[in-house]
Design a protein around this motif. Structure first.
Motif, PDB file in Angstrom:
ATOM      1  N   SER A 291       0.800  -1.226   0.000  1.00  0.00           N
ATOM      2  CA  SER A 291       0.000   0.000   0.000  1.00  0.00           C
ATOM      3  C   SER A 291       0.834   1.278   0.000  1.00  0.00           C
ATOM      4  N   HIS A 292       2.080   1.208   0.466  1.00  0.00           N
ATOM      5  CA  HIS A 292       2.847   2.455   0.493  1.00  0.00           C
ATOM      6  C   HIS A 292       4.254   2.344  -0.084  1.00  0.00           C
ATOM      7  N   ALA A 293       4.476   1.381  -0.966  1.00  0.00           N
ATOM      8  CA  ALA A 293       5.800   1.230  -1.582  1.00  0.00           C
ATOM      9  C   ALA A 293       6.204   2.477  -2.350  1.00  0.00           C
TER      10      ALA A 293
ATOM     11  N   ASP B 220      16.601  -4.184  -7.159  1.00  0.00           N
ATOM     12  CA  ASP B 220      15.996  -5.179  -6.270  1.00  0.00           C
ATOM     13  C   ASP B 220      14.608  -4.702  -5.827  1.00  0.00           C
ATOM     14  N   ASN B 221      13.912  -5.524  -5.041  1.00  0.00           N
ATOM     15  CA  ASN B 221      12.519  -5.240  -4.690  1.00  0.00           C
ATOM     16  C   ASN B 221      12.390  -4.061  -3.729  1.00  0.00           C
ATOM     17  N   PRO B 222      11.339  -3.273  -3.880  1.00  0.00           N
ATOM     18  CA  PRO B 222      10.175  -3.440  -4.755  1.00  0.00           C
ATOM     19  C   PRO B 222      10.266  -2.702  -6.090  1.00  0.00           C
ATOM     20  N   TRP B 223      11.466  -2.245  -6.440  1.00  0.00           N
ATOM     21  CA  TRP B 223      11.632  -1.392  -7.631  1.00  0.00           C
ATOM     22  C   TRP B 223      11.039  -1.991  -8.905  1.00  0.00           C
ATOM     23  N   PRO B 224      11.185  -3.303  -9.162  1.00  0.00           N
ATOM     24  CA  PRO B 224      10.618  -3.837 -10.409  1.00  0.00           C
ATOM     25  C   PRO B 224       9.102  -3.680 -10.520  1.00  0.00           C
ATOM     26  N   LEU B 225       8.424  -3.562  -9.396  1.00  0.00           N
ATOM     27  CA  LEU B 225       6.969  -3.431  -9.433  1.00  0.00           C
ATOM     28  C   LEU B 225       6.503  -1.998  -9.667  1.00  0.00           C
ATOM     29  N   LEU B 226       7.444  -1.054  -9.621  1.00  0.00           N
ATOM     30  CA  LEU B 226       7.087   0.368  -9.691  1.00  0.00           C
ATOM     31  C   LEU B 226       7.501   1.013 -11.004  1.00  0.00           C
ATOM     32  N   TYR B 227       7.862   0.210 -12.000  1.00  0.00           N
ATOM     33  CA  TYR B 227       8.450   0.797 -13.206  1.00  0.00           C
ATOM     34  C   TYR B 227       7.517   1.740 -13.947  1.00  0.00           C
ATOM     35  N   ARG B 228       6.232   1.438 -13.993  1.00  0.00           N
ATOM     36  CA  ARG B 228       5.304   2.322 -14.727  1.00  0.00           C
ATOM     37  C   ARG B 228       5.214   3.701 -14.069  1.00  0.00           C
ATOM     38  N   GLN B 229       5.072   3.716 -12.753  1.00  0.00           N
ATOM     39  CA  GLN B 229       4.970   4.992 -12.041  1.00  0.00           C
ATOM     40  C   GLN B 229       6.268   5.789 -12.164  1.00  0.00           C
ATOM     41  N   ILE B 230       7.410   5.102 -12.029  1.00  0.00           N
ATOM     42  CA  ILE B 230       8.695   5.799 -12.121  1.00  0.00           C
ATOM     43  C   ILE B 230       8.906   6.336 -13.531  1.00  0.00           C
TER      44      ILE B 230
END
Length: 197
Positions: free
Chosen positions: A43-45, A61-71
């Motif tokens: 919820s707050h990554a 490393d995690n959680p960066w791969p899950l945030l690629y669209r927002q970044i």
């Protein structure tokens, strides 16, 4: 305007530590994983990631791969590096390092925190993640690199992508392991049978 960043979007156990060390050799300020044991990480990554991103040049490393669209949206011009390895080698490494243990981070990523007995699920998510990145960044080779350190790729590919001169040192392999891909499918099936008791 926010400065572009270098984002490691490969899943854990794909050479993320090697990427981090290579980037440090090239002069990047690099941040690694965070929130592994945070029960509310999903919820707050992003809220936790943004201040970190403003302090460094690169992350992995995690959680960066899950945030690629927002970044990609919030940091225009950023570059994304997908570290990969053969799926059989990857799942063997994941089970060897994390099997028998669960974390909120892995629960978020895979739907279940322990890879042991859930190898097929983990592999499905791993392959889907890599495929989605290839599709998302299709036609954007200036901003996206898929690289496999275990296949001998390293400085030439990375430095060409980053427009940097390759250093005169060996490429770092932080967790080297000789591939033992005799027949991982047999070993995986054996583990699943044993775990079912």
């Amino acid at each position: 305007m926010t400065d572009p960043k270098l984002i490691g979007v490969g899943m854990h156990k794909t050479g993320t530590k090697s990427l981090a060390q290579a980037l440090r050799i090239l002069g990047y300020r690099v941040a690694g994983p965070f929130g592994v044991d945070d029960p509310d990480i999903e919820s707050h990554a992003l809220a936790k990631a943004l201040p970190l991103l403003r302090e460094v040049d690169a992350v992995q490393d995690n959680p960066w791969p899950l945030l690629y669209r927002q970044i990609d949206e919030l940091f225009p011009g950023s570059k994304f590096v997908l570290t990969v390895r053969h799926p059989d080698d990857w799942i063997d490494s994941v089970v060897r390092h994390f099997g028998g243990k669960s974390t909120p981070m892995r629960t978020w990523i895979y739907g279940v925190g322990d890879p042991l007995g859930n190898e097929d699920r983990y592999l499905d998510i791993y392959n889907k993640h890599n495929h989605e990145l290839d599709e998302y960044f299709a036609g954007r080779s200036d901003h996206y690199l898929r690289i496999n350190f275990s296949n001998g790729q390293g400085w030439p590919e990375l430095c060409t992508f980053l427009d940097r001169t390759a250093p005169q040192v060996a490429f770092p392999h932080e967790n080297p392991r000789v591939s033992r891909r005799v027949d991982h499918r047999v070993r995986r099936r054996f583990r699943m049978v044993v775990s079912r008791g």
